[in-house]
Motif scaffolding. Structure first.
Motif, PDB file in Angstrom:
ATOM      1  N   LEU A   1       0.932  -1.079   0.063  1.00  0.00           N
ATOM      2  CA  LEU A   1      -0.069   0.029  -0.032  1.00  0.00           C
ATOM      3  C   LEU A   1       0.947   1.168  -0.152  1.00  0.00           C
ATOM      4  N   ASP A   2       1.799   1.077   0.816  1.00  0.00           N
ATOM      5  CA  ASP A   2       2.850   2.273   0.988  1.00  0.00           C
ATOM      6  C   ASP A   2       3.538   2.625  -0.533  1.00  0.00           C
ATOM      7  N   ARG A   3       3.756   1.467  -1.179  1.00  0.00           N
ATOM      8  CA  ARG A   3       4.702   1.517  -2.442  1.00  0.00           C
ATOM      9  C   ARG A   3       3.861   1.948  -3.656  1.00  0.00           C
ATOM     10  N   VAL A   4       2.416   1.675  -3.278  1.00  0.00           N
ATOM     11  CA  VAL A   4       1.422   2.149  -4.413  1.00  0.00           C
ATOM     12  C   VAL A   4       0.934   3.613  -4.255  1.00  0.00           C
ATOM     13  N   GLY A   5       1.580   4.175  -3.157  1.00  0.00           N
ATOM     14  CA  GLY A   5       1.359   5.781  -2.609  1.00  0.00           C
ATOM     15  C   GLY A   5      -0.093   5.891  -1.794  1.00  0.00           C
ATOM     16  N   ILE A   6      -0.195   4.918  -1.056  1.00  0.00           N
ATOM     17  CA  ILE A   6      -1.477   5.180  -0.080  1.00  0.00           C
ATOM     18  C   ILE A   6      -0.788   5.895   1.208  1.00  0.00           C
ATOM     19  N   PRO A   7      -1.077   7.104   1.336  1.00  0.00           N
ATOM     20  CA  PRO A   7      -0.515   7.715   2.684  1.00  0.00           C
ATOM     21  C   PRO A   7      -1.040   7.038   4.025  1.00  0.00           C
ATOM     22  N   GLN A   8      -0.066   7.113   4.825  1.00  0.00           N
ATOM     23  CA  GLN A   8      -0.541   6.597   6.248  1.00  0.00           C
ATOM     24  C   GLN A   8      -0.898   4.811   5.939  1.00  0.00           C
ATOM     25  N   ALA A   9      -0.038   4.295   5.153  1.00  0.00           N
ATOM     26  CA  ALA A   9      -0.572   2.802   4.889  1.00  0.00           C
ATOM     27  C   ALA A   9      -0.854   1.905   5.956  1.00  0.00           C
ATOM     28  N   SER A  10       0.018   2.144   6.973  1.00  0.00           N
ATOM     29  CA  SER A  10      -0.108   1.312   8.239  1.00  0.00           C
ATOM     30  C   SER A  10      -1.350   1.440   8.987  1.00  0.00           C
ATOM     31  N   SER A  11      -2.095   2.713   8.799  1.00  0.00           N
ATOM     32  CA  SER A  11      -3.342   2.656   9.393  1.00  0.00           C
ATOM     33  C   SER A  11      -4.350   2.410   8.443  1.00  0.00           C
ATOM     34  N   ARG A  12      -4.227   2.803   7.274  1.00  0.00           N
ATOM     35  CA  ARG A  12      -5.279   2.731   6.106  1.00  0.00           C
ATOM     36  C   ARG A  12      -5.494   1.262   5.900  1.00  0.00           C
ATOM     37  N   VAL A  13      -4.681   0.496   6.272  1.00  0.00           N
ATOM     38  CA  VAL A  13      -4.697  -1.200   5.797  1.00  0.00           C
ATOM     39  C   VAL A  13      -5.712  -1.532   6.558  1.00  0.00           C
TER      40      VAL A  13
END
Lengths: 337, 414
Positions: free
Chosen positions: B158-170
């Motif tokens: 998710l981080d790599r595809v550019g989702i900000p704050q991936a660790s919470s948006r997961v």
């Protein structure tokens, strides 16, 4: 979620108040004289008048409702008429808070009647519910997975048959063959669960199956349709494109989505059944709320009618609230408020 | 058979830094035919389709709805229901034959070696499961890893595809994502197992234009990082121009024109491709130029037209002598330039395109005074002719044809 529940409960209570008023007025909207049923066919006009006063049917409808409401909140005594109470103090019946009225047809408080009959109807409804959900969902999924093949056609055809036969027919058939002629199960008879759980189950089997069959037929068809519809969804294609096994695709991704409509429907159906199944109860001679409501209407027994109407209504209202709360748990998109 | 020799003569792929071992195409589709038997007859969704895609390359498949784009790519992952689909031909993904493969083989392929991105990310993601969970599921399916590790990979993707704050948006659900983020999540899910082949089925169609560009950039970046082969299905020629190395134009379930992107977009030789190009608005062009729609409707796949399936809608039928267009299906043959193939009876397509089609569709490309093509286009045309005849080493930029004939269809093959 808490605030939402409170709001829903309050609006449910308001609804019950409105329904009780409406029931009183609808009762008097019919043209017959309800006291005649209590007094009997050979009643003289004087006796009739006494009965009317004794039952409290002589007062304006709204006053009668007011007494009912007061009785529910604070309790009351029967008969309503003070002179009658003084004339025969030994016959006065005390009805404590939560009083739904006094049935002159049964010469018992409505609360007592309902308390006696409710376990029978609830047992019947819940056992039927277990059977129809288990059978309906399993067979529905099976039919969907084998769509177009023989097994699907057999399941769908049989469910159509079960749907088409009237309950009393299926009930009598089961009673006559399974219980009487073949003696596979004992004659259905209600026994209290707390007395003997085994007898409770064995006595319930046939009536529960009878009641469940028609629902099961409907649930088979609905589940089949839900599963097929879900299986054509894009997210199921995605799940397959991920390389998930068929078991995961169906057992997890598909069923998860099918669960939502099933919960809604089954919750409401169960609520409707808790208040009694008149035909099944009659066929198997189970004296549940269904039969009670039937006699109440037959005898123009106003307090009993009001009591049962409110009972059934509260079942439906509670089921609606529960289903909506469950919905929010099942479906992350649903927000209560 | 001439195609392989030409392929050898023009193969410039090695000169772009790819090792020779990768020279074998990762995806080979040969004579693919997909049919759906129905009560009304057999729907001929895809007929005799052949193409190849190399690792690190992008093939764009263009065509109208019902032209067989999606059906053919679903077949690559073996996603068709075998009971209701008739498949023939050959599809090889990294050497593994897909057609006729058992479920076990297909499952280990899907989401692992070959992954797919779908058009509408809202309906393509399960609404009841958190985004991260759906990504982790794909990771766990193909790797023996713990839940925690799968989750870590999901966050990483998710981080790599550019989702900000991936660790919470997961832990968010798909409906809590915006359209562009959902498509990014979809891409993260497809790429979590580092697939060699990515099939993107109209990945930007459901998105607004600015997000479209971001998603395409993302796909290109990831392709450079992973070196995957990409099949980009679209009806948007703009997308093709931006990302595809080669183009396959499909019509009525058949390939009607294939070749390097630049050649096809500059000098198409098939009237259907002309129609597609003429119906694209040009924002730099004159505002009073009307778009020219392709008349008629896509052909019925139940009762395909006789002869060339485009002939009922083709404005140039008269230019072919006799009833050839109505009676005979043209072969997919070598066009003017190597690597460029077309399925059309017209003998002088370049002339018709430059003299008739282009002046009407894009008058600003024609010099008003001389009636000649504007110099830029002249240069471009010459370039193409040079490139395709000589070595393609001088080809500048991404949109340049990188190899000769890695998109090729071989109707001669059995």
């Amino acid at each position: 979620m808490f605030a939402y529940t409170i709001r829903r409960v309050i609006s449910g209570i308001l609804l019950l108040v409105v329904m009780s008023v409406v029931t009183f007025y609808l009762f008097y909207a019919s043209s017959s004289t309800p006291e005649r049923f209590a007094c009997g066919p050979k009643c003289t006009p004087t006796q009739l008048d006494t009965t009317k006063r004794a039952l409290g049917y002589d007062e304006p409808t709204i006053v009668q409702w007011g007494k009912f409401a007061k009785g529910f909140v604070a309790g009351r005594e029967f008969p309503d008429d003070e002179k009658l109470r003084k004339a025969a103090p030994e016959q006065v019946v005390e009805c404590p808070r939560g009083c739904l009225g006094y049935s002159y047809g049964y010469s018992k408080p409505v609360n007592t009647l309902i308390k006696d009959k409710l376990p029978i109807s609830v047992s019947l409804a819940i056992s039927a519910f277990v059977i129809w959900i288990a059978g309906g969902v399993l067979l529905g999924i099976t039919a969907a997975l084998f769509k177009g093949r023989l097994i699907d056609k057999a399941i769908v055809g049989l469910s159509l048959l079960a749907f088409a036969f009237p309950t009393f027919f299926i009930g009598l058939l089961l009673l006559k063959f399974v219980a009487i002629r073949w003696g596979i199960v004992e004659l259905p008879k209600y026994s209290d669960f707390t007395d003997n759980p085994f007898l409770w189950v064995s006595g319930l089997i046939l009536p529960a199956i009878t009641l469940a069959l028609v629902y099961m037929a409907g649930y088979i068809r609905m589940t089949r349709a839900f599963v097929l519809e879900t299986m054509s969804e894009d997210y199921i294609r995605t799940a397959r494109a991920k390389g998930l096994t068929r078991r995961v695709v169906i057992g997890k991704h598909t069923l998860r989505a099918v669960l939502t409509p099933l919960v809604t429907l089954s919750g409401l159906d169960l609520a409707g059944l808790l208040g009694g199944a008149i035909i099944t109860e009659t066929v198997f001679n189970f004296n549940g709320v269904g039969k009670l409501s039937f006699t109440a209407v037959q005898r123009y027994d106003l307090p009993l009618i009001v009591g049962i109407v409110l009972l059934l209504a509260s079942f439906v209202i509670v089921a609606n609230i529960v289903v909506d709360l469950l919905y929010a748990v099942i479906d992350p998109r649903v927000r209560l408020g | 058979m001439t195609a392989p020799e030409q392929a050898g003569a023009t193969a410039g792929t090695m000169e772009f830094g790819r090792p020779a071992a990768q020279d074998d195409p990762y995806l080979v589709v040969e004579n693919l035919t997909v049919q759906f038997p129905t009560h009304d007859g057999i729907v001929q969704a895809v007929t005799d389709l052949s193409y190849t895609v190399r690792s690190g390359q992008t093939l764009g498949i263009v065509g109208e709805s019902g032209s067989g784009k999606s059906v053919s790519s679903m077949a690559v992952l073996g996603l068709h229901n075998p009971q209701s689909t008739r498949l023939s031909g050959s599809i090889r993904v990294g050497g593994t034959e897909v057609i006729g493969a058992d479920q076990q083989t297909l499952r280990s392929l899907r989401g692992n070696d070959a992954a797919m991105i779908f058009q509408d990310p809202l309906t393509a993601l399960h609404p009841f499961y958190a985004v991260g969970k759906q990504i982790a599921e794909a990771a766990r399916m193909h790797n023996d890893i713990s839940k925690a590790e799968a989750r870590r990979r999901a966050i990483d993707m998710l981080d790599r595809v550019g989702i900000p704050q991936a660790s919470s948006r997961v832990d968010d659900y798909p409906h809590q994502f915006s359209g562009g983020m959902r498509q990014r999540a979809m891409i993260a899910m497809a790429l979590v197992n580092n697939p060699q082949l990515l099939i993107a089925d109209e990945p930007t169609t459901a998105l607004d234009v600015t997000v479209q560009a971001q998603i395409l950039d993302l796909l290109q970046d990831l392709q450079q990082e992973y070196g995957s082969a990409i099949v980009m299905i679209t009806h948007d020629l703009g997308v093709i121009a931006e990302v595809a190395d080669d183009v396959l134009v499909m019509y009525g379930g058949r390939a009607v024109e294939t070749g390097p992107t630049k050649a096809i977009l500059t000098l198409p030789e098939m009237p259907y491709t002309w129609g597609l190009l003429s119906s694209v608005p040009d924002i730099t062009g004159a505002t009073d130029v009307r778009l020219i729609p392709i008349p008629g409707t896509p052909p019925s796949l139940l009762n395909p037209p006789t002869g060339c399936s485009f002939h009922p809608r083709c404005p140039h039928v008269d230019k072919v002598p006799g009833e050839l267009c109505r009676t005979t299906l043209p072969e997919l043959t070598q066009a003017t330039h190597p690597g460029h193939r077309k399925r059309c009876h017209l003998v002088n397509p370049d002339e018709i395109y430059l003299k008739e089609v282009l002046p009407e569709a894009a008058p600003d490309l024609i010099d008003e005074e001389t009636g000649e093509l504007i110099p830029e286009l002249q240069v471009q045309l010459e370039e193409i002719q040079q490139e395709t005849h000589d070595h393609p080493t001088k080809a500048p930029g991404r949109s340049a044809p990188r190899g000769g004939d890695h998109v090729r269809a071989d109707p001669e093959k059995p």
